[in-house]
Scaffold this motif. Structure first.
Motif: not given
Length: 372
Positions: A117-124, A130-146
């Protein structure tokens, strides 16, 4: 009709008597002014008739150039987002993280969720749109904790986002013209009448993380799931790019949808569909009112944006300026006519007045008077 005719005749006689009661200079001035004003009014109508089409074409070209320039700005903004996403590909951090994804426990997912979540915020951080950004996997959604845009693994799949990203083969895929609540089948959002992120522009990109160090090249293996990067941009924020850019009252600018005039379900009626993937401008009838439709497509992304401008407002400014110029010319001609009338009247009446004075003196036996 008889009474009206008699009244008109009476009025005409009064005007005629008034005209003949004026002194010669005043009558000459009125005649010259009428000779200047009447042709000027005729010329004005002729010019307006012949140049109105030119005015519309000129204003249409100007409005279309604005739409085209705005699309170029939008293209640059989206390109910057894609560049920021591409820069993530060549990263040892992301490679090391997701190469171990298959072995992650729930605790690992929670820990990396906070880190990513922190790394994605830094990247963008520099991508203000950009309103929201996250990474999807079939196991977990990384970065949607916002919690900015509610999403689950199941709703992500039902929305068709995973299929779109996988079929794109690592290329950026933009999705637009959809209702977020309906697309993700979120009952809570579907029941809401409005919310900020109802009509987003969504970028999907399958991330094949890799890195090179000292000539040693590594990339995610074939049996390792490639995460999907999701970047959400709100059309509401994009409209700030176009705010007041089309300088005509009543104009409407649409990139993806508009929740009033063009709700997402009817963003592209059948009569607009022929203009997809093209650029230009045409006259468009909306609810019985003629509008100028300026449309443009972003090649490679398929975004269709357009501006609707009421035709009466399009020509109003240009026609008013032209009529203003013509009236200024008319006033100048009236002034010149009055000046010429004054000079002519003085030229004609002075000798007549001198001759009259001489005749009076001669009638009184004063033969020393000079005849002009």
């Amino acid at each position: 009709p008889g009474a009206i005719q008699k009244g008109a005749q009476k009025m005409f006689r009064k005007l005629t008597d008034l005209f003949y009661s004026m002194w010669f200079g005043q009558r000459l001035c009125i005649i010259l002014i009428l000779f200047a004003l009447i042709p000027m009014l005729l010329i004005q109508q002729i010019l307006m008739h012949f140049y109105e089409k030119h005015i519309v074409d000129s204003a249409s070209n100007s409005a279309y150039s604005i739409v085209n320039a705005n699309n170029n700005s939008l293209d640059m903004l989206l390109d910057n987002i894609e560049t920021a996403a591409q820069q993530m590909i060549d990263s040892q951090f992301y490679y090391d993280t997701f190469s171990e994804l298959n072995d992650f426990s729930v605790g690992d997912c929670l820990r990396y969720d906070r880190i990513l979540t922190q790394e994605l915020a830094k990247q963008f951080i520099y991508q203000e749109a950009v309103y929201d950004v996250y990474l999807y996997t079939s196991k977990w959604l990384f970065g949607v904790s916002t919690g900015l845009m509610p999403i689950t693994i199941d709703s992500f799949r039902k929305a068709g986002f995973e299929e779109l990203a996988r079929n794109a083969g690592g290329l950026s895929c933009w999705v637009t013209g959809y209702d977020y609540g309906e697309q993700t089948q979120n009952d809570y959002l579907v029941k809401k009448s409005s919310y900020d992120f109802r009509y987003p522009l969504t970028m999907l990109k399958e991330m094949q993380f890799q890195y090179t160090s000292q000539g040693y090249y590594q990339r995610l293996s074939e049996d390792t799931e490639k995460p999907i990067l999701v970047v959400q941009v709100l059309e509401k924020s994009l409209r700030n790019l176009y705010k007041d850019s089309v300088p005509y009252d009543g104009s409407l600018y649409v990139v993806s949808s508009d929740n009033d005039t063009f709700p997402v379900g009817t963003v592209l009626p059948e009569d607009l569909s022929p203009y997809l993937r093209t650029s230009g401008y045409v006259t468009y009838d909306l609810k019985g009112e003629k509008n100028l439709l300026c449309y443009d497509t972003l090649d490679g992304r398929g975004f269709f944006s357009f501006a609707l401008i009421p035709m009466k407002n399009l020509t109003q400014n240009a026609v008013w300026k032209m009529r203003q110029l013509l009236w200024i010319c008319a006033l100048v001609l009236i002034f010149l006519a009055a000046l010429v009338a004054f000079v002519l009247s003085r030229t004609i009446t002075r000798p007549i007045a001198a001759l009259t004075k001489t005749a009076i003196r001669v009638s009184k036996s004063d033969f020393s008077a000079n005849t002009p």
